[in-house]
Each structure stands twice: as structure tokens, then as C-alpha cells.
Design a protein around this motif. Structure first.
Motif, mmCIF file in Angstrom:
data_model
loop_
_atom_site.group_PDB
_atom_site.id
_atom_site.type_symbol
_atom_site.label_atom_id
_atom_site.label_comp_id
_atom_site.label_asym_id
_atom_site.label_seq_id
_atom_site.Cartn_x
_atom_site.Cartn_y
_atom_site.Cartn_z
ATOM 1 N N PRO A 1 0.805 -1.292 0.096
ATOM 2 C CA PRO A 1 0.128 -0.084 -0.044
ATOM 3 C C PRO A 1 0.833 1.170 0.056
ATOM 4 O O PRO A 1 1.749 1.359 0.885
ATOM 5 C CB PRO A 1 -0.560 -0.257 1.374
ATOM 6 C CG PRO A 1 -0.805 -1.523 1.637
ATOM 7 C CD PRO A 1 0.438 -2.206 1.120
ATOM 8 N N GLY A 2 0.481 2.315 -0.783
ATOM 9 C CA GLY A 2 1.241 3.566 -0.683
ATOM 10 C C GLY A 2 2.135 3.572 -2.068
ATOM 11 O O GLY A 2 2.465 4.660 -2.546
ATOM 12 N N GLU A 3 2.327 2.559 -2.675
ATOM 13 C CA GLU A 3 3.276 2.274 -3.915
ATOM 14 C C GLU A 3 2.554 2.860 -5.215
ATOM 15 O O GLU A 3 1.427 2.839 -5.145
ATOM 16 C CB GLU A 3 3.942 0.905 -4.206
ATOM 17 C CG GLU A 3 4.906 0.721 -2.956
ATOM 18 C CD GLU A 3 5.674 -0.701 -3.658
ATOM 19 O OE1 GLU A 3 6.643 -0.760 -3.885
ATOM 20 O OE2 GLU A 3 4.888 -1.561 -3.820
ATOM 21 N N THR A 4 3.065 3.534 -6.236
ATOM 22 C CA THR A 4 2.460 4.055 -7.239
ATOM 23 C C THR A 4 2.627 3.056 -8.420
ATOM 24 O O THR A 4 3.708 2.684 -8.792
ATOM 25 C CB THR A 4 3.128 5.267 -7.654
ATOM 26 O OG1 THR A 4 3.155 6.188 -6.408
ATOM 27 C CG2 THR A 4 2.172 5.951 -8.893
ATOM 28 N N VAL A 5 1.493 2.507 -9.266
ATOM 29 C CA VAL A 5 1.476 1.570 -9.982
ATOM 30 C C VAL A 5 0.856 2.262 -11.222
ATOM 31 O O VAL A 5 -0.051 3.036 -11.423
ATOM 32 C CB VAL A 5 0.335 0.422 -9.576
ATOM 33 C CG1 VAL A 5 0.518 -0.816 -10.903
ATOM 34 C CG2 VAL A 5 0.926 -0.215 -8.500
ATOM 35 N N VAL A 6 1.574 2.052 -12.505
ATOM 36 C CA VAL A 6 1.216 2.534 -13.554
ATOM 37 C C VAL A 6 -0.055 1.972 -14.421
ATOM 38 O O VAL A 6 0.161 0.588 -14.322
ATOM 39 C CB VAL A 6 2.524 2.367 -14.729
ATOM 40 C CG1 VAL A 6 1.820 3.012 -16.252
ATOM 41 C CG2 VAL A 6 3.600 3.179 -14.387
ATOM 42 N N THR A 7 -1.022 2.713 -14.868
ATOM 43 C CA THR A 7 -2.353 1.903 -15.377
ATOM 44 C C THR A 7 -2.473 2.118 -16.694
ATOM 45 O O THR A 7 -3.363 1.349 -17.489
ATOM 46 C CB THR A 7 -3.231 2.358 -14.331
ATOM 47 O OG1 THR A 7 -3.550 3.894 -14.500
ATOM 48 C CG2 THR A 7 -3.335 1.998 -13.228
ATOM 49 N N ALA A 8 -1.973 3.104 -17.305
ATOM 50 C CA ALA A 8 -1.906 3.251 -18.869
ATOM 51 C C ALA A 8 -0.427 3.518 -19.347
ATOM 52 O O ALA A 8 0.059 4.405 -18.629
ATOM 53 C CB ALA A 8 -2.724 4.489 -19.144
ATOM 54 N N GLY A 9 -0.241 3.065 -20.624
ATOM 55 C CA GLY A 9 0.965 3.305 -21.317
ATOM 56 C C GLY A 9 2.058 2.531 -21.024
ATOM 57 O O GLY A 9 3.056 2.439 -21.552
ATOM 58 N N ILE A 10 1.710 1.048 -20.408
ATOM 59 C CA ILE A 10 2.453 0.348 -19.893
ATOM 60 C C ILE A 10 3.301 -0.396 -21.351
ATOM 61 O O ILE A 10 4.366 -1.120 -21.334
ATOM 62 C CB ILE A 10 1.970 -0.890 -19.103
ATOM 63 C CG1 ILE A 10 0.865 -1.662 -19.938
ATOM 64 C CG2 ILE A 10 1.288 -0.185 -17.795
ATOM 65 C CD1 ILE A 10 0.332 -2.665 -19.025
ATOM 66 N N GLN A 11 2.467 -0.534 -22.436
ATOM 67 C CA GLN A 11 2.958 -1.089 -23.664
ATOM 68 C C GLN A 11 4.234 -0.375 -24.105
ATOM 69 O O GLN A 11 4.843 -0.825 -25.279
ATOM 70 C CB GLN A 11 1.759 -0.980 -24.631
ATOM 71 C CG GLN A 11 1.326 0.281 -25.232
ATOM 72 C CD GLN A 11 0.373 0.830 -24.427
ATOM 73 O OE1 GLN A 11 0.032 0.431 -23.054
ATOM 74 N NE2 GLN A 11 -0.559 1.651 -25.080
ATOM 75 N N PHE A 12 4.331 0.938 -23.866
ATOM 76 C CA PHE A 12 5.629 1.549 -24.304
ATOM 77 C C PHE A 12 6.881 1.750 -23.465
ATOM 78 O O PHE A 12 7.750 2.331 -23.524
ATOM 79 C CB PHE A 12 5.184 3.131 -24.670
ATOM 80 C CG PHE A 12 3.915 3.253 -25.753
ATOM 81 C CD1 PHE A 12 4.161 2.611 -26.667
ATOM 82 C CD2 PHE A 12 2.708 3.686 -24.867
ATOM 83 C CE1 PHE A 12 3.031 2.719 -27.789
ATOM 84 C CE2 PHE A 12 1.801 3.668 -25.984
ATOM 85 C CZ PHE A 12 1.863 3.297 -27.381
ATOM 86 N N LEU A 13 6.775 1.126 -22.123
ATOM 87 C CA LEU A 13 7.848 1.003 -21.134
ATOM 88 C C LEU A 13 8.631 -0.175 -21.398
ATOM 89 O O LEU A 13 8.572 -1.165 -21.930
ATOM 90 C CB LEU A 13 7.110 1.035 -19.734
ATOM 91 C CG LEU A 13 6.000 2.071 -19.605
ATOM 92 C CD1 LEU A 13 5.277 1.929 -18.111
ATOM 93 C CD2 LEU A 13 6.242 3.519 -19.652
#
Length: 391
Positions: A348-360
Motif C-alpha cells: 500500500p502506498g506504492e504508485t502503479v502505472v495503469t496506462a501506457g505500459i505497452q511503451f515502457l
């Protein structure tokens, strides 16, 4: 102009038009300009959306498919040996307790009955003669015209003849009962589930020839995986719905759990007693059972955050200090319709990517497009997937 140059010039014009729009034009309305990192102007920086992982209450539902069965099933067998002469019911017929289901050829039993009747008639005749003899001796001994031994013999003969009559009556009753055994009766009302004999077949006493589902309470029977019985739902109330007509539903309670695992399927049989049986839930009807586990705390993320790394589920974690992302393996507890429940991997508290992951890629510098709700992130991921498929 040559027709071969037209696509090239069209592509150049389109690229020039697109270059006139800054990256911030892709942000949702109302997003402050300060929320976008200066690196967003750099073509090497990927614009992403993120969410902050938080724990929330999660309630898991168990959905199983089973069928309706009778709580009590009876194996019906003839009580004597013989050859089947007649069968009067078929599978699926409803029968009453005293209804005759099948009949054996009663030749032997009738012969035994006739012999028993003849033996009774003979014994009764001998009893009548013994009574007459005893009355004569009784009168003679009163006048002193006979001896005491002769009187005693007449009395003994009377008692023997009476016992012979009683024995013959008992034998007659046994013969009549054996004759009745040639008729197969259910004994209880119910529905014929199966049969294993035909007319002309010779059956043995005690050999089960029919299975009868008794009238009365019904069970919804489910074959569940073994792990579910180790951690069953906290509430034993199961909502049972008819598969062919979801409008027909009823509540039930877990009545019996098999102590063994089926060797063929690796499942455990669970019987749920129905509180009442709607007419539409006939025997063999396919039903769907739903149970609910107790609520617990877990990290829930939108589907768009899920990524695959080396064949394992993973997510992209955003480092706010460095402005970069890294990939991390996670363990999925449950897949929902529009979200995933994590067992571990993200705190809890960590930041997770939800959009744009196909370019990372690991270590990629990113710029934030502002937080998005679960529905917005799901729609963004769907659009991105559609774009990839079009290319």
C-alpha cells in the motif's frame, strides 16, 4: 503529379500537422499544467497514468455448477429368486408406496402355497379325530369303563394334533408371504431413477434392480475443488439458481461434505440442502450455486495495470523521486470483471502505472498525465490494445 508520390506527400503533411500539437494536448480536461513533468516535451519520455495502491475490503464469491438430487435414494430388490414375468414401470415414473413395479413367475411359490394349504387341511382333520377320541375317553373314565393310560394317550394325541394345526397355519402364512414376494413393491413413494433388469431375466434375492429417489427434501450437489473445503466460505448459506431459468432461485445450507476426494476428478462432493424445492427444480436439473467468503483486506488494481513478464504476471512501479519505472512480479489472488486482487507484490502506498505500459522498459523516464479512476484506466488500456491490434 505521379500517383506514387501522393502517399508520401500525404504522410509528410500529416506528420507536420501532428507536430503542431504539444504532448499536453493528450491530457484530460482540467489537468493542471504543473502536473506534467517538463520532460514530457522530450520525445524519449513516455506519458503514463498511475494510481496509488491501497488496501480495501474484498469479498470473493464462489460460483459452482451442480444438479438437483434427492436426499434419500433407495435400492429396490426382490425378496425371492425367480424369473421376471412383467415390468410395469419405466425410468422417470412416479410410484406410490404400495404400487407393484414388477412381477416374478410364481410357479414355485404357488406350488408351495398349495402344499401348505393341503397340510393344514390334513392337520385339522387329525385334530378333529383327536378331539372325538379324547371326549370318548373322558366319558368312559368317568364311569370307570377305561383305563387311565388310555385316557392319557387320548389327551396327548389331542395336544399333538393341535400343535400340528398351529404349525400348518404358520407354514401356510410363510407360503403366502413368499408368494407376495414375487411382486416388487417400492415401499416408499418416489421417482424411478434407474433399473437394471428386463422381462425374462432371472434375478436373485437381494439383487438391486431399481433405484428410487424418495419424495421429500432435495439437495443441490456440487463437485468442488479440494482447496475450497480447506477454506470454506464463512456463511454456509448458498444461493441456488436454476440454470435454464435464473428467475427460479432458492437458498440452501451445506448439509454434507464428503470426507474423501474422488480419484477420477480430484474433487469433493458437497451436498446443499434446499430450504424448499420449487417445482421447476426437478431431479437432475442443472443449478448454479453461489457462496460468499468473509470480507478481507487486499490491494486491488485495475486490469490495465497487469503486465506479463517472462510468462508471469507483473506490474510497472513508478519511482516519483527518479521519475522512472521498474517492473515487478506479483501474485494474483483473484481475477475480477474489471480489476485484479493481489496476494502480494505491491505494498500500500506504492504508485502503479495503469496506462501506457505497452511503451515502457525498465528504467524508462516517464511523465505523469495525472491520476485516473479505475474505469478511465480500463478504457485507456482498451484503446491502447485496439491501437496495437490495428497496427
Amino acid at each position: 503529379m505521379s500517383s506514387g508520390l501522393r502517399p508520401v506527400l500525404t504522410a509528410i503533411a500529416l506528420a507536420a500537422a501532428l507536430s503542431a500539437f504539444p504532448v499536453t494536448a493528450a491530457l484530460p480536461a482540467g489537468t493542471p499544467a504543473a502536473s506534467v513533468a517538463p520532460e514530457a516535451e522530450d520525445p524519449s519520455v513516455v506519458l503514463v497514468r498511475v494510481v496509488t495502491a491501497r488496501k480495501g475490503p474484498v469479498t470473493s464469491d464462489v460460483v459452482l455448477t451442480g444438479d438437483v438430487q434427492a436426499q434419500a435414494q433407495t435400492n429396490i430388490a426382490f425378496r425371492t429368486n425367480g424369473k421376471v414375468a412383467e415390468r410395469r414401470v419405466e425410468v422417470g415414473d412416479h410410484v406410490t408406496a404400495d404400487q407393484v413395479l414388477a412381477v416374478l413367475e410364481p410357479l414355485v411359490q404357488r406350488a408351495n402355497l398349495d402344499n401348505a394349504r393341503a397340510a393344514l387341511v390334513s392337520a385339522e382333520a387329525q385334530l378333529t379325530q383327536a378331539k372325538v377320541t379324547f371326549e370318548r375317553q373322558k366319558q368312559l373314565i368317568g364311569g370307570g369303563y377305561t383305563t387311565r393310560p388310555a385316557y392319557d394317550n387320548a389327551e396327548q394325541q389331542l395336544r399333538t394334533s393341535q400343535a400340528a394345526v398351529d404349525s400348518a397355519k404358520a407354514a401356510l402364512g410363510t407360503a403366502e408371504e413368499q408368494l407376495s414376494y414375487t411382486e416388487l413393491r417400492a415401499g416408499v413413494p418416489g421417482i424411478v431413477m434407474s433399473r437394471t433388469f428386463e422381462v425374462g431375466q432371472v434375478v436373485q434375492s437381494g439383487q438391486a434392480v431399481m433405484v428410487l429417489a424418495q419424495d421429500g427434501p432435495r439437495d443441490a450437489v456440487f463437485n468442488v475443488y479440494e482447496a475450497l473445503t480447506a477454506h470454506p466460505p464463512g456463511d454456509k448459506t448458498i444461493h441456488v439458481t436454476l440454470q435454464s431459468d435464473p428467475a427460479v432461485s432458492v437458498n440452501g445450507h451445506v448439509r454434507e461434505i464428503s470426507p474423501t476426494v474422488d480419484a477420477a476428478s480430484g474433487t469433493v462432493r458437497v451436498k446443499v440442502g434446499l430450504d424448499e424445492t420449487p417445482p421447476a427444480m426437478s431431479l437432475g436439473a442443472v443449478v448454479i450455486g453461489r457462496g460468499r467468503f468473509a470480507s478481507r483486506e487486499a490491494v486491488v488494481l485495475p486490469w490495465s495495470a497487469l503486465y506479463r513478464s517472462d510468462g508471469r504476471p507483473a506490474v510497472w512501479i513508478y519511482d516519483a523521486g527518479a521519475g522512472t519505472v521498474s517492473i515487478r512480479d506479483v501474485e494474483i489472488d483473484r481475477y475480477g470483471f474489471d480489476d485484479i486482487v493481489l496476494k502480494n507484490g505491491v505494498a500500500p502506498g506504492e504508485t502503479v502505472v495503469t496506462a501506457g505500459i505497452q511503451f515502457l522498459r525498465p528504467g524508462q523516464h516517464v511523465a505523469l498525465a495525472g491520476p485516473a479512476t479505475t474505469d478511465e484506466a480500463s478504457r485507456e488500456a482498451a484503446k491502447a490494445a485496439a491501437g496495437e491490434g490495428g497496427r
